[in-house]
Design a protein around this motif. Sequence first.
Motif, PDB file in Angstrom:
ATOM      1  N   MET A   1       0.835  -1.186   0.000  1.00 21.75           N
ATOM      2  CA  MET A   1       0.000   0.000   0.000  1.00 21.75           C
ATOM      3  C   MET A   1       0.880   1.249   0.000  1.00 21.75           C
ATOM      4  N   ALA A   2       0.468   2.223  -0.743  1.00 16.72           N
ATOM      5  CA  ALA A   2       1.248   3.454  -0.870  1.00 16.72           C
ATOM      6  C   ALA A   2       1.108   4.313   0.382  1.00 16.72           C
ATOM      7  N   GLU A   3       2.129   5.102   0.604  1.00 11.34           N
ATOM      8  CA  GLU A   3       2.181   5.971   1.774  1.00 11.34           C
ATOM      9  C   GLU A   3       1.413   7.262   1.496  1.00 11.34           C
ATOM     10  N   VAL A   4       0.658   7.713   2.484  1.00 12.08           N
ATOM     11  CA  VAL A   4      -0.076   8.964   2.372  1.00 12.08           C
ATOM     12  C   VAL A   4       0.908  10.112   2.536  1.00 12.08           C
ATOM     13  N   ALA A   5       0.817  11.101   1.648  1.00 11.11           N
ATOM     14  CA  ALA A   5       1.672  12.290   1.726  1.00 11.11           C
ATOM     15  C   ALA A   5       0.766  13.510   1.888  1.00 11.11           C
ATOM     16  N   TYR A   6       1.215  14.451   2.688  1.00  7.69           N
ATOM     17  CA  TYR A   6       0.446  15.668   2.931  1.00  7.69           C
ATOM     18  C   TYR A   6       1.068  16.819   2.165  1.00  7.69           C
ATOM     19  N   PHE A   7       0.208  17.607   1.506  1.00  5.93           N
ATOM     20  CA  PHE A   7       0.682  18.678   0.647  1.00  5.93           C
ATOM     21  C   PHE A   7       0.024  20.009   0.980  1.00  5.93           C
ATOM     22  N   THR A   8       0.761  21.070   0.661  1.00  3.92           N
ATOM     23  CA  THR A   8       0.165  22.397   0.682  1.00  3.92           C
ATOM     24  C   THR A   8      -0.627  22.524  -0.613  1.00  3.92           C
ATOM     25  N   LYS A   9      -1.470  23.524  -0.693  1.00  2.00           N
ATOM     26  CA  LYS A   9      -2.255  23.734  -1.906  1.00  2.00           C
ATOM     27  C   LYS A   9      -1.334  23.969  -3.096  1.00  2.00           C
ATOM     28  N   GLU A  10      -0.293  24.795  -2.924  1.00  2.00           N
ATOM     29  CA  GLU A  10       0.624  25.081  -4.031  1.00  2.00           C
ATOM     30  C   GLU A  10       1.410  23.841  -4.441  1.00  2.00           C
ATOM     31  N   GLY A  11       1.782  23.002  -3.489  1.00  2.00           N
ATOM     32  CA  GLY A  11       2.512  21.776  -3.800  1.00  2.00           C
ATOM     33  C   GLY A  11       1.675  20.802  -4.593  1.00  2.00           C
ATOM     34  N   LEU A  12       0.407  20.673  -4.222  1.00  2.00           N
ATOM     35  CA  LEU A  12      -0.503  19.776  -4.934  1.00  2.00           C
ATOM     36  C   LEU A  12      -0.754  20.283  -6.357  1.00  2.00           C
ATOM     37  N   TYR A 105      12.529  26.740   9.097  1.00  2.00           N
ATOM     38  CA  TYR A 105      12.171  25.749   8.089  1.00  2.00           C
ATOM     39  C   TYR A 105      10.673  25.496   8.117  1.00  2.00           C
ATOM     40  N   GLN A 106      10.133  25.155   6.950  1.00  2.00           N
ATOM     41  CA  GLN A 106       8.776  24.635   6.883  1.00  2.00           C
ATOM     42  C   GLN A 106       8.894  23.155   6.584  1.00  2.00           C
ATOM     43  N   LEU A 107       8.181  22.332   7.343  1.00  2.00           N
ATOM     44  CA  LEU A 107       8.209  20.886   7.149  1.00  2.00           C
ATOM     45  C   LEU A 107       7.150  20.513   6.118  1.00  2.00           C
ATOM     46  N   VAL A 108       7.585  19.992   4.990  1.00  2.00           N
ATOM     47  CA  VAL A 108       6.691  19.704   3.869  1.00  2.00           C
ATOM     48  C   VAL A 108       6.875  18.272   3.382  1.00  2.00           C
ATOM     49  N   ALA A 109       6.029  17.864   2.450  1.00  2.00           N
ATOM     50  CA  ALA A 109       6.157  16.538   1.820  1.00  2.00           C
ATOM     51  C   ALA A 109       7.472  16.474   1.055  1.00  2.00           C
ATOM     52  N   GLU A 110       7.983  15.274   0.865  1.00  2.00           N
ATOM     53  CA  GLU A 110       9.274  15.081   0.219  1.00  2.00           C
ATOM     54  C   GLU A 110       9.334  15.718  -1.169  1.00  2.00           C
ATOM     55  N   SER A 111       8.244  15.646  -1.916  1.00  2.00           N
ATOM     56  CA  SER A 111       8.234  16.198  -3.273  1.00  2.00           C
ATOM     57  C   SER A 111       8.248  17.721  -3.287  1.00  2.00           C
ATOM     58  N   GLU A 112       7.900  18.360  -2.173  1.00  2.00           N
ATOM     59  CA  GLU A 112       7.888  19.818  -2.093  1.00  2.00           C
ATOM     60  C   GLU A 112       9.168  20.381  -1.495  1.00  2.00           C
ATOM     61  N   ALA A 113      10.022  19.527  -0.966  1.00  2.00           N
ATOM     62  CA  ALA A 113      11.226  19.983  -0.266  1.00  2.00           C
ATOM     63  C   ALA A 113      12.111  20.831  -1.183  1.00  2.00           C
ATOM     64  N   ASP A 114      12.581  21.957  -0.646  1.00  2.00           N
ATOM     65  CA  ASP A 114      13.459  22.878  -1.363  1.00  2.00           C
ATOM     66  C   ASP A 114      14.223  23.667  -0.316  1.00  2.00           C
ATOM     67  N   LEU A 115      15.444  23.245  -0.039  1.00  2.00           N
ATOM     68  CA  LEU A 115      16.230  23.848   1.033  1.00  2.00           C
ATOM     69  C   LEU A 115      16.447  25.339   0.820  1.00  2.00           C
ATOM     70  N   LYS A 116      16.649  25.747  -0.428  1.00  2.43           N
ATOM     71  CA  LYS A 116      16.856  27.172  -0.716  1.00  2.43           C
ATOM     72  C   LYS A 116      15.634  28.003  -0.324  1.00  2.43           C
ATOM     73  N   ALA A 117      14.448  27.412  -0.430  1.00  2.00           N
ATOM     74  CA  ALA A 117      13.214  28.108  -0.066  1.00  2.00           C
ATOM     75  C   ALA A 117      12.856  27.886   1.406  1.00  2.00           C
ATOM     76  N   GLY A 118      13.711  27.167   2.138  1.00  2.00           N
ATOM     77  CA  GLY A 118      13.462  26.922   3.556  1.00  2.00           C
ATOM     78  C   GLY A 118      12.459  25.820   3.816  1.00  2.00           C
ATOM     79  N   LYS A 119      12.259  24.946   2.837  1.00  2.00           N
ATOM     80  CA  LYS A 119      11.299  23.843   2.988  1.00  2.00           C
ATOM     81  C   LYS A 119      12.070  22.536   3.063  1.00  2.00           C
ATOM     82  N   ILE A 120      11.900  21.812   4.183  1.00  2.00           N
ATOM     83  CA  ILE A 120      12.574  20.519   4.332  1.00  2.00           C
ATOM     84  C   ILE A 120      11.542  19.406   4.426  1.00  2.00           C
ATOM     85  N   SER A 121      11.937  18.243   3.977  1.00  2.00           N
ATOM     86  CA  SER A 121      11.057  17.080   3.966  1.00  2.00           C
ATOM     87  C   SER A 121      10.793  16.599   5.392  1.00  2.00           C
ATOM     88  N   VAL A 122       9.555  16.198   5.669  1.00  2.00           N
ATOM     89  CA  VAL A 122       9.226  15.635   6.982  1.00  2.00           C
ATOM     90  C   VAL A 122       9.972  14.330   7.216  1.00  2.00           C
TER      91      VAL A 122
END
Length: 157
Positions: A1-12, A105-122
């Motif tokens: 079964m696939a893992e549930v990922a949580y996204f911001t509106k912009e990430g989705l 840092y903002q803790l985001v889903a792995e696909s949204e992670a962007d260290l330069k933007a201050g977003k790190i993967s949970v």
Amino acid sequence: MAEVAYFTKEGLEKLKEELQQLKTTGRANIAKAIAEARDKGDLSENAEYDAAKEAQGLHETKIAKLEETLANGRLLDESKIDTSKVLALSIVTIKNTKNGAKMTYQLVAESEADLKAGKISVASPIAKGLLGKKVGDKTEIQVPAGKMEFEILEINR
């Protein structure tokens, strides 16, 4: 079964746009490359044709993975995020207790992670060490450079 990922509106939205681009422009480009390679003659000794078909397979795999991610993705309502403790999508200001350096840092889903933007993967070591902590808590986190101690200064959404 696939893992549930949580996204911001912009990430989705970004994922949906990427999927749409892959399904339209991407598929058209690959079909064109296959047609051009096919026109060059004998398919049994045509390296360009083999490469184009392999690219098509990889492209379709990427589309399938994105579709699965979107199917299992959940949109988080940022206005309802509890700011009393660190959760996914929290914006956390921490201080390195050794050198006093402050980071946000903002803790985001792995696909949204962007260290330069201050977003790190949970799923990152730092984020895992911060999850569930409250303002004022100190936490020791194992990172590739060794153990580091951080103090949580602020939690926002």
